[in-house]
Write a protein that holds these residues in place. Structure first.
Motif, PDB file in Angstrom:
ATOM      1  N   ILE A  51      -5.608   0.578   9.227  1.00 43.11           N
ATOM      2  CA  ILE A  51      -4.772   1.930   9.710  1.00 43.11           C
ATOM      3  C   ILE A  51      -3.459   1.119   9.713  1.00 43.11           C
ATOM      4  O   ILE A  51      -2.353   1.975   9.049  1.00 43.11           O
ATOM      5  CB  ILE A  51      -4.984   2.401  11.031  1.00 43.11           C
ATOM      6  CG1 ILE A  51      -6.137   3.240  11.110  1.00 43.11           C
ATOM      7  CG2 ILE A  51      -3.769   3.316  11.765  1.00 43.11           C
ATOM      8  CD1 ILE A  51      -6.840   3.626  12.209  1.00 43.11           C
ATOM      9  N   GLY A  52      -3.257  -0.271  10.246  1.00 41.68           N
ATOM     10  CA  GLY A  52      -1.550  -0.499  10.118  1.00 41.68           C
ATOM     11  C   GLY A  52      -1.221  -0.967   8.632  1.00 41.68           C
ATOM     12  O   GLY A  52      -0.232  -0.490   8.293  1.00 41.68           O
ATOM     13  N   LEU A  53      -2.213  -1.445   7.926  1.00 39.21           N
ATOM     14  CA  LEU A  53      -2.010  -1.793   6.733  1.00 39.21           C
ATOM     15  C   LEU A  53      -1.710  -0.488   5.792  1.00 39.21           C
ATOM     16  O   LEU A  53      -0.530  -0.269   5.164  1.00 39.21           O
ATOM     17  CB  LEU A  53      -3.015  -2.277   5.635  1.00 39.21           C
ATOM     18  CG  LEU A  53      -3.346  -3.588   6.063  1.00 39.21           C
ATOM     19  CD1 LEU A  53      -4.652  -4.017   5.428  1.00 39.21           C
ATOM     20  CD2 LEU A  53      -1.963  -4.693   5.945  1.00 39.21           C
ATOM     21  N   ASP A  54      -2.028   0.773   6.026  1.00 40.14           N
ATOM     22  CA  ASP A  54      -1.853   1.995   5.340  1.00 40.14           C
ATOM     23  C   ASP A  54      -0.482   2.522   5.939  1.00 40.14           C
ATOM     24  O   ASP A  54       0.333   2.960   5.216  1.00 40.14           O
ATOM     25  CB  ASP A  54      -2.972   3.043   5.778  1.00 40.14           C
ATOM     26  CG  ASP A  54      -4.302   2.985   5.009  1.00 40.14           C
ATOM     27  OD1 ASP A  54      -4.305   2.078   4.309  1.00 40.14           O
ATOM     28  OD2 ASP A  54      -5.367   3.305   5.648  1.00 40.14           O
ATOM     29  N   GLN A  55      -0.176   2.408   7.113  1.00 33.18           N
ATOM     30  CA  GLN A  55       1.068   2.701   7.795  1.00 33.18           C
ATOM     31  C   GLN A  55       2.206   2.106   7.184  1.00 33.18           C
ATOM     32  O   GLN A  55       3.176   2.482   6.661  1.00 33.18           O
ATOM     33  CB  GLN A  55       1.142   2.582   9.325  1.00 33.18           C
ATOM     34  CG  GLN A  55       0.242   3.626  10.120  1.00 33.18           C
ATOM     35  CD  GLN A  55       0.152   3.171  11.601  1.00 33.18           C
ATOM     36  OE1 GLN A  55       0.262   2.092  11.861  1.00 33.18           O
ATOM     37  NE2 GLN A  55       0.042   4.138  12.258  1.00 33.18           N
ATOM     38  N   VAL A  56       2.256   0.625   6.870  1.00 32.65           N
ATOM     39  CA  VAL A  56       3.085  -0.180   6.267  1.00 32.65           C
ATOM     40  C   VAL A  56       3.305   0.350   4.673  1.00 32.65           C
ATOM     41  O   VAL A  56       4.388   0.616   4.317  1.00 32.65           O
ATOM     42  CB  VAL A  56       2.631  -1.556   6.387  1.00 32.65           C
ATOM     43  CG1 VAL A  56       3.606  -2.430   5.190  1.00 32.65           C
ATOM     44  CG2 VAL A  56       2.782  -2.169   7.540  1.00 32.65           C
ATOM     45  N   ASN A  57       2.148   0.739   4.026  1.00 35.38           N
ATOM     46  CA  ASN A  57       2.361   1.231   2.738  1.00 35.38           C
ATOM     47  C   ASN A  57       2.906   2.446   2.746  1.00 35.38           C
ATOM     48  O   ASN A  57       3.562   2.805   1.524  1.00 35.38           O
ATOM     49  CB  ASN A  57       0.905   1.149   2.241  1.00 35.38           C
ATOM     50  CG  ASN A  57       0.306  -0.095   1.866  1.00 35.38           C
ATOM     51  OD1 ASN A  57       1.343  -1.263   1.614  1.00 35.38           O
ATOM     52  ND2 ASN A  57      -0.873  -0.183   1.879  1.00 35.38           N
ATOM     53  N   ASN A  58       2.927   3.270   3.618  1.00 32.20           N
ATOM     54  CA  ASN A  58       3.621   4.535   3.750  1.00 32.20           C
ATOM     55  C   ASN A  58       4.865   4.511   4.216  1.00 32.20           C
ATOM     56  O   ASN A  58       5.494   5.301   4.517  1.00 32.20           O
ATOM     57  CB  ASN A  58       2.652   5.493   4.398  1.00 32.20           C
ATOM     58  CG  ASN A  58       1.257   6.018   3.908  1.00 32.20           C
ATOM     59  OD1 ASN A  58       1.435   5.799   2.419  1.00 32.20           O
ATOM     60  ND2 ASN A  58       0.478   6.058   4.650  1.00 32.20           N
ATOM     61  N   GLY A  59       5.462   3.120   4.866  1.00 37.04           N
ATOM     62  CA  GLY A  59       6.832   3.077   4.967  1.00 37.04           C
ATOM     63  C   GLY A  59       6.849   3.410   6.706  1.00 37.04           C
ATOM     64  O   GLY A  59       7.793   3.735   7.080  1.00 37.04           O
TER      65      GLY A  59
END
Length: 75
Positions: A51-59
């Motif tokens: 979830i955290g990695l996805d958030q980073v990838n989505n800015g």
């Protein structure tokens, strides 16, 4: 000595090991070097990290600089 020669030499030395505890230590070193820390996490922990990695990838994150600005009065 190149890597292949070192491996061969190691295998020869390994064949001469007679103590169980030495083999156990060598096995633990090999196991630790071949495993990924992520695999040792529970499924829930892995999901949270994803979830955290996805958030980073989505800015969807706050930069370190911005956090430092916001909390500079306490630092």
């Amino acid at each position: 000595m190149d890597l292949e020669a070192r491996k061969y030499q190691f295998i020869q030395q390994l064949g001469k090991v007679e103590e169980e505890r030495v083999l156990e230590k060598l096995e633990s070193v090999l196991k630790a070097s071949q495993s990924d820390w992520f695999d040792a996490l529970s499924e829930a922990e892995q999901a949270e990290i994803q979830i955290g990695l996805d958030q980073v990838n989505n800015g969807e994150f706050t930069s370190h600089e911005e956090v430092m600005k916001r909390f500079s009065k306490w630092h």
